[in-house]
Enzyme design. Sequence first.
Site, PDB file in Angstrom:
ATOM      1  CD  GLU A 182     -47.739  -3.633  17.350  1.00 17.80           C
ATOM      2  OE1 GLU A 182     -48.286  -4.288  16.454  1.00 17.80           O
ATOM      3  OE2 GLU A 182     -46.533  -3.768  17.649  1.00 17.80           O
ATOM      4  CG  ASN A 236     -46.917  -1.683  24.355  1.00 16.57           C
ATOM      5  OD1 ASN A 236     -46.103  -0.862  24.805  1.00 16.57           O
ATOM      6  ND2 ASN A 236     -46.539  -2.808  23.764  1.00 16.57           N
ATOM      7  CG  HIS A 283     -39.532  -2.549  18.412  1.00 16.36           C
ATOM      8  ND1 HIS A 283     -38.783  -3.526  19.025  1.00 16.36           N
ATOM      9  CD2 HIS A 283     -40.820  -2.793  18.745  1.00 16.36           C
ATOM     10  CE1 HIS A 283     -39.596  -4.336  19.694  1.00 16.36           C
ATOM     11  NE2 HIS A 283     -40.831  -3.907  19.545  1.00 16.36           N
ATOM     12  CD  GLU A 320     -43.108  -4.619  22.366  1.00 15.24           C
ATOM     13  OE1 GLU A 320     -42.717  -4.780  21.201  1.00 15.24           O
ATOM     14  OE2 GLU A 320     -44.295  -4.767  22.721  1.00 15.24           O
ATOM     15  CG  ASP A 361     -35.537  -4.301  19.517  1.00 19.46           C
ATOM     16  OD1 ASP A 361     -36.048  -3.289  18.992  1.00 19.46           O
ATOM     17  OD2 ASP A 361     -35.997  -5.444  19.363  1.00 19.46           O
TER      18      ASP A 361
END
Length: 996
Positions: free
Chosen positions: A465, A508, A543, A572, A574
């Site tokens: 990030e 990432n 996400h 990641e 979801d």
Amino acid sequence: MRTRWMATAAALLCLLSGFIAISPASAAVHVAKYDFENGSTQGWSARGSGVTVGLSDTAHSGDAALLVQGRTATWHGATITPPFEKGVTYTVTAFARLASGQPPNTIAMTVQRTPAGGSTTYERVGAGTVTDAAWTELSGTYTFTADSTDLQLYVESSDATSRYHLDDIVITSDGDPTRSGLASDFETGTAQSWSPRASASLTPTTAVAHGGAYSLAVSGRSASWDGPSRSVLGAMAKGSKYEISAWVRLGPDVTSGNLGLSLERRLDGTPAYQRVAAPKAVAPGEWTLLKGTYTLAHDVDLLSVYIESDGGTFPFYLDDFSLTYIEPKPIQTDIPPLKDTVPFTLGVAFNRAQTLGEHGQLLLRHYGGVTPGNDMKWDATEPEEGRFTFTEADYLVNYAAEHDLKFRGHTLAWHSQTPDWVFKDGDRDLTPADRALLLQRLENHIRTLVTRYKGKIAAWDVVNEVIDENRPDGMRRSKWFEITGLDYIRTAFRVAHEADPGATLFINDYNTEWPRKREVLYDLVRKLRAEGVPIDGVGHQLHVNIEQAPASNVEDTIERFAALGVDQQITELDVSVYTDFVSTYDTVPQDVLTEQGYRYKELFDVFRRHASQISSVTVWGVADDGTWLSFFPITRLNPPLPFDDELQAKPAYWGIADPSKLPPLTRRLTVPAGTIVVDGKRDLEWDLLPDTPIARVGDLSAGFQARSTGAGLYVMAEVRDPSNDKNDSVTFEAGGTPYTVRRGGTHAHGFPAHAKRTDGGYRVEARLPSGTAGTLRVTVHNASGGDDIAWNGAPTVVPAIKLATASKAAPVVDGTVDALWARSPEIRTATWIQGTTGATARVRALWNGAGEHGGTLYVLAQVTDATLSEDSPNAWEQDSVEIFVDPGNGKTKGYDDDDGQYRISFSGRQTIGGTFDAFAIKDNLTSAARIVPGGYVIEAAVTLPTITLAKDALLGFDVQVNDATGASRTGAVTWNDPTGQSYLSTARWGVLRLTK
Ligand code: XIL
């Protein structure tokens, strides 16, 4: 000497006071076993001064036993807090033997406890005559029926100075105390099994009660963590899940405070504290429920729950505590392992608890890779400088190795979950002058972690990030960046590569599917790689939510980075069921879960198409009972994963494994009133809304829209289909009748239609006579082969989308109405969302470009409002004007990060809403307010740095006037949006077109 790995593996195999809960309730259940084979006393300590309890190699079995010596009284000996619960019958057996030369005597096992409100009792469990010649078995049963505290199980001897050995102490029970649960209601007028953590007083009281007559008053707390605590040792089995809840209420005269429920576990004196229910606000005069679930994942010799505040020592009440075993459902073994259905590694975020019991079975059945959700972050691995803690990380890495799971290390450098010390020198904050020190710490941290797991961790998230696309240079203002610039990224990759040249190293980030962030990340990766920084791959967190980002954005991102030749992983994944940061469901509707299934399908379609560029896809959690979205960005029910709370497959699972098993989905389409010229050209009217996507299959994809009119239903589809075949077609099935239009333009008689070639495809327009009753089905057919794509749903007719214009001019923002404003037509707020009368505004807009990037939108609102009030503490309940601007006119549910709600009160107070941190828009507003007879005037300038303003650009736009009477809002009116949801969704705002 044993290696560290061996030591860990040995610790895993040996069951030390491990609680097992596998046998049926009628049979004896193994509760605890102390065999001393791990080289510790396993929680046993000295009773009596001068006594020592250590290990000896005179053992009943194995290599070690306890040796008790230094006794000077018969009651001296070895003691432990036993895992005993009220009402359960336990059998305790132990082996004892005197140290050589000691005369025979009687050795006894005794329980000491203090019943609530009574005095301490001593009860014999079992005894025997023991000699130094052989091991003697001591055995007995024990049960107690009154709530008690301070339980001790100890071993004493009739000879005050005898030295003796103890080994193989085993506790079993008749029922299964790890299944029966616990409760406290204080109706006995006693504190039951509760005791203070420090100096707090616990007093049973009838002053208030949640149920019955009594509760427990807690006062005199010495710290936020001081308060009532209760042992639950023996009531929880390792690997089992429990719901723990308690009712709390603020003490007399306390007006506010946050309380939470926590758990302390200890092994060999090392404590760990875990939150079961995060502290939350308790309203004065009301009982509040604290509730959470907890899975015991560790061996323990102390386990207790307690209530704490997140600050302050205010008094409170506790009542109706309960701990309930949650019976796991067996995992489904008749469904295909997810990992076998995809052409890349399918991974999952995990922690220790999720390797146990049913969770562990689910993980191993469906996933081929793992990422620790938290256990390798800096706060977990180096909480203090140079003090590394690897217990959890080692366990997880060993587990993965044992089960042949690919391991993603996460994460080496991040702005979050990094301890304060990293950026401090003593009490002083580091500055750019301390660059070398910070990089040295980074190097040491990374070298230590990557070296430790060299060869065992296939991929590392090296930096996490780092991008902020809203900064001119695109870099997040983390302490890392503020102190070292880009050097922390360079150092992190260099050191990680040096420490394990075989590991694949990733940068990432989230939101990489959004074009602005995608481009900034792309430029950074390209630049650093050109410098020789060893970045092997890009991690896309993904996400996402039920609506956004479109799957096509994800595809564009993967294609974009493919051009760089880097590895790519989805790290990641979801899918939140919410599109905003506010809404909550009590129960998530079935059709939302179905929609989520289709979202997983379209995303996995993208991943499969790009399997040659994507080496792994990781979902962020084993099942919905363990997702960070339960707490982020707010606490709410949010099941984002393929398996539900009970570990059963959801539609999301089938969206990945076999979409043909997904339940049918009726989608929704907003159909505004509107008139279209059916000629194959894209009218301005179509541009007021984005096309509704029909997900891509092969090279075929499409988007479409509809408008309703008295004369039927206008429809339009934009098809991307590179194989140019005149028999390609779009069929609109409305009200049960199919209407087909071919790419070549041919169609049946009886309805006007037109087709037109576009770049890479074609556009179809038609007017269907059938109106909007029933469902609408749109099927796009590729005549030269491949599957059709289709959309199926129910249209909802809404009023026409209002369109206004803004002329180009830059007024002075001072609250006086310049003549320039007359260049733009006036619009009025007349769509009531609260009440039917009250303050309204006459509104005009102007715009001005600012060269290549950005520009400014000016808004004038002349409000008619006789009485002005700012009495309410809530800004939206004060007399105020809200201006809504969506630079991309995305008409999305939820806000994109450059969408803004800009509120100005009659006195000029500004409040701003956007995505949850409003990061991209919070500095955009300049305004002036002036009270005039009969109302007030607002002038606002909103800068729009994420787009280039130009003639003919379309902005999502709306204006709302809030009318306050005293401290409440009594009326609210907008220009276009009738939903009252403008603050949550841009979907129903109007449109502003820029003119010259
Ligand atoms: C989350 C974890 O899942 C939570 O348990 C924790 O409280 C916060 O962090 N981006 C990341 C992950 O890179 O490390 C974050 O994980 C989610 C967002």
